[in-house]
Design a protein around this motif. Structure first.
Motif, PDB file in Angstrom:
ATOM      1  N   ASP A 241       0.813  -1.225   0.000  1.00  0.00           N
ATOM      2  CA  ASP A 241       0.000   0.000   0.000  1.00  0.00           C
ATOM      3  C   ASP A 241       0.845   1.273   0.000  1.00  0.00           C
ATOM      4  O   ASP A 241       0.662   2.156   0.834  1.00  0.00           O
TER       5      ASP A 241
ATOM      6  N   HIS B 274      -4.616  -0.918   5.794  1.00  0.00           N
ATOM      7  CA  HIS B 274      -3.970   0.281   6.359  1.00  0.00           C
ATOM      8  C   HIS B 274      -4.011   0.250   7.888  1.00  0.00           C
ATOM      9  O   HIS B 274      -4.029   1.304   8.537  1.00  0.00           O
TER      10      HIS B 274
ATOM     11  N   GLN C  88      -6.601   2.221   9.720  1.00  0.00           N
ATOM     12  CA  GLN C  88      -6.490   3.678   9.482  1.00  0.00           C
ATOM     13  C   GLN C  88      -6.456   4.492  10.782  1.00  0.00           C
ATOM     14  O   GLN C  88      -5.616   5.360  10.966  1.00  0.00           O
TER      15      GLN C  88
ATOM     16  N   LYS D  86       0.390  -3.028   8.005  1.00  0.00           N
ATOM     17  CA  LYS D  86      -0.386  -1.782   8.055  1.00  0.00           C
ATOM     18  C   LYS D  86      -0.116  -0.899   6.840  1.00  0.00           C
ATOM     19  O   LYS D  86      -0.815   0.090   6.622  1.00  0.00           O
TER      20      LYS D  86
ATOM     21  N   ARG E  43      -1.544   6.296   2.376  1.00  0.00           N
ATOM     22  CA  ARG E  43      -2.920   6.653   2.705  1.00  0.00           C
ATOM     23  C   ARG E  43      -3.704   6.683   1.411  1.00  0.00           C
ATOM     24  O   ARG E  43      -3.148   6.810   0.340  1.00  0.00           O
TER      25      ARG E  43
ATOM     26  N   ARG F 222      -3.591   8.934   9.035  1.00  0.00           N
ATOM     27  CA  ARG F 222      -3.509   7.726   9.853  1.00  0.00           C
ATOM     28  C   ARG F 222      -3.372   8.180  11.303  1.00  0.00           C
ATOM     29  O   ARG F 222      -2.498   9.000  11.621  1.00  0.00           O
TER      30      ARG F 222
ATOM     31  N   PRO G 112       2.917   4.172   9.468  1.00  0.00           N
ATOM     32  CA  PRO G 112       3.211   3.292   8.332  1.00  0.00           C
ATOM     33  C   PRO G 112       4.353   2.349   8.685  1.00  0.00           C
ATOM     34  O   PRO G 112       5.189   2.664   9.534  1.00  0.00           O
TER      35      PRO G 112
END
Length: 278
Positions: A52, A214, A217, A253, A257, A263, A268
């Motif tokens: 991601d 994520h 988030q 994770k 974004r 976040r 991250p």
């Protein structure tokens, strides 16, 4: 009452400021996976998992590449969403990939954001040109001495099922796994989305590596992630390590974004995995 309100405003402001700072502060999360099924020649095999990236500029910096190097990977796995469908820049994503292949052999599967953009075929072709192994419902063997382990890479279920909902996607994933898993080798599955965990367990996948969530988030201490795509609020599979029977799943994770620009309590991450044989 006014003091309580002021206190809440101050607390929320502190959380917001800390979150903004931590949004660019990448942590390295380490896992040791010790299984007797792992061939002895793959003892101490090191995997770095990146997920991601979403065209984040801070993933195209010397600092980021140095962090990847610190993990000393034998291989680098990228589990989808290198690009972001809302602000797609395939040239920047290719620049990131070009640096990663200099560090270690790099393997990639696509994500739902790649599914959304019409220029994905161009992106995939460029990845292959610079030496990234793109796995589209394919498997490869890693060989050491006379032993091997198998890496299977699946398309994001949107590609496989034409985005026809969870049931159709789960059936599609099931069918692709049936095609690929042909022997009793120690098997690693690289896939973007984690919510098909029961299917992975059914097929006796040893290690599943994915992202997509994520981390929820927004993370609440002792609770976990608040929301994840395709799982909704308080997702069952948000981040970290999940184990059932003989299957281990690690959900990163991720690094970027997407639709939500912040976040919260959710730095991250780069995931470093050390495989150990009993």
């Amino acid at each position: 009452m006014i003091y309580l309100l002021v206190g809440i405003i101050i607390a929320m402001s502190i959380i917001l400021i800390v979150s903004i700072v931590n949004n660019h502060r990448i942590q390295i999360t380490k896992y040791v996976i010790q299984k007797h099924e792992l061939p002895k020649s793959f003892d101490d095999f090191r995997i770095t998992l990146l997920t991601d990236i979403h065209n984040e500029a801070y993933c195209n910096t010397t600092k980021f590449y140095d962090q990847v190097k610190v993990t000393k990977p034998d291989v680098i796995f990228i589990s989808g969403d290198m690009i972001d469908s809302r602000r797609t820049d395939i040239n920047e994503a290719i620049q990131v990939a070009r640096q990663l292949v200099k560090i270690a052999p790099t393997y990639y599967v696509n994500g739902n954001h790649e599914y959304r953009v019409s220029i994905y075929p161009e992106f995939e072709a460029k990845l292959k040109e610079i030496g990234v192994t793109v796995l589209r419902n394919q498997s490869v063997k890693f060989q050491r001495e006379s032993e091997s382990i198998e890496l299977m890479g699946l398309d994001d279920p949107h590609f496989i099922s034409k985005n026809n909902g969870y049931h159709a996607e789960n059936v599609a994933v099931l069918q692709e796994l049936e095609k690929l898993k042909t022997d009793d080798s120690y098997t690693i599955l690289l896939i973007h989305r984690p919510e098909f965990f029961e299917t992975f367990v059914e097929h006796k996948i040893n290690l599943v590596l994915c992202g997509h969530t994520h981390g929820g988030q927004i993370r609440i201490p002792f609770v976990g992630g608040v929301i994840a795509p395709h799982q909704g609020f308080f997702p069952k599979y948000d981040a970290g390590l999940f184990v059932k029977e003989n299957t281990v799943m690690i959900i990163s994770k991720g690094l970027g974004r997407s639709s939500f620009p912040l976040r919260v309590n959710d730095s991250p991450e780069i995931v470093e995995i050390l495989l150990k044989s009993n």
